[in-house]
Design a protein around this motif. Sequence first.
Motif, PDB file in Angstrom:
ATOM      1  N   GLN A  22       0.714  -1.189  -0.056  1.00 29.57           N
ATOM      2  CA  GLN A  22       0.188  -0.198   0.021  1.00 29.57           C
ATOM      3  C   GLN A  22       0.730   1.247  -0.063  1.00 29.57           C
ATOM      4  OE1 GLN A  22      -2.525   0.419   3.273  1.00 29.57           O
ATOM      5  NE2 GLN A  22      -3.638   2.119   2.575  1.00 29.57           N
ATOM      6  N   ALA A  23       1.904   1.360   0.866  1.00 26.77           N
ATOM      7  CA  ALA A  23       2.861   2.607   0.975  1.00 26.77           C
ATOM      8  C   ALA A  23       3.279   2.782  -0.432  1.00 26.77           C
ATOM      9  CB  ALA A  23       3.877   2.337   2.120  1.00 26.77           C
ATOM     10  N   ASP A  45       0.573   4.472  -2.806  1.00 25.94           N
ATOM     11  CA  ASP A  45       0.403   5.661  -2.122  1.00 25.94           C
ATOM     12  C   ASP A  45       1.471   6.667  -3.013  1.00 25.94           C
ATOM     13  OD1 ASP A  45      -1.800   4.870  -0.981  1.00 25.94           O
ATOM     14  OD2 ASP A  45      -1.065   4.790   0.939  1.00 25.94           O
ATOM     15  N   ARG A  56       1.110   7.309  -6.149  1.00 25.03           N
ATOM     16  CA  ARG A  56      -0.295   8.061  -6.435  1.00 25.03           C
ATOM     17  C   ARG A  56      -1.229   7.124  -7.212  1.00 25.03           C
ATOM     18  NH1 ARG A  56       1.497  14.219  -6.672  1.00 25.03           N
ATOM     19  NH2 ARG A  56       2.049  14.219  -4.376  1.00 25.03           N
ATOM     20  N   TYR A  60      -6.906   2.989  -5.547  1.00 22.44           N
ATOM     21  CA  TYR A  60      -7.279   1.790  -5.211  1.00 22.44           C
ATOM     22  C   TYR A  60      -8.488   1.669  -4.486  1.00 22.44           C
ATOM     23  CZ  TYR A  60      -4.632   2.911  -1.445  1.00 22.44           C
ATOM     24  OH  TYR A  60      -3.995   3.522  -0.177  1.00 22.44           O
ATOM     25  N   VAL A  94      -7.911  -2.176   0.694  1.00 18.24           N
ATOM     26  CA  VAL A  94      -6.660  -2.594   1.336  1.00 18.24           C
ATOM     27  C   VAL A  94      -6.798  -4.000   1.757  1.00 18.24           C
ATOM     28  CG1 VAL A  94      -5.175  -2.079   3.198  1.00 18.24           C
ATOM     29  CG2 VAL A  94      -6.551  -0.115   1.792  1.00 18.24           C
TER      30      VAL A  94
END
Length: 133
Positions: free
Chosen positions: A54-55, A58, A61, A64, A67
């Motif tokens: 996820q990081a 992010d 950019r 989604y 999670v």
Amino acid sequence: MTDLHVLLTAMKPVLQDGTFVLVTVPTRNFALAAETEPVAAVLEAEGLTLVLPQAQADALRFGYATVFRQLTLTVHSSLDAVGLTAAVATRLAAHGIPANVVAGYHHDHLFVPHDRAEEALAALQALSREHEP
């Protein structure tokens, strides 16, 4: 290993650290995919699907919707084994837990909603115990 009973007994699911997301990169923009370190990738007619931490998504950019947490079935299952994915998916479905399954060469990996990960782990551990001698 291909014996379903043995696979279910020995699968010993493990909840991996971190959170993951599924993103897509259009086929015309594969250069963006080169900036990633995916856990898994699937090429489809519509684009390249990446499973990313996820990081990382992010930071790049990516958008989604959900999670996930990753569960790994630690048994070394043969790619010719029949029924393991069905048994696992059926157990999770009985608990109302969706799962995205990725089969690696050595292990199967399931991506489940992050807020249901502990419940999914418990359900699969129970399934494994049910097949112990």
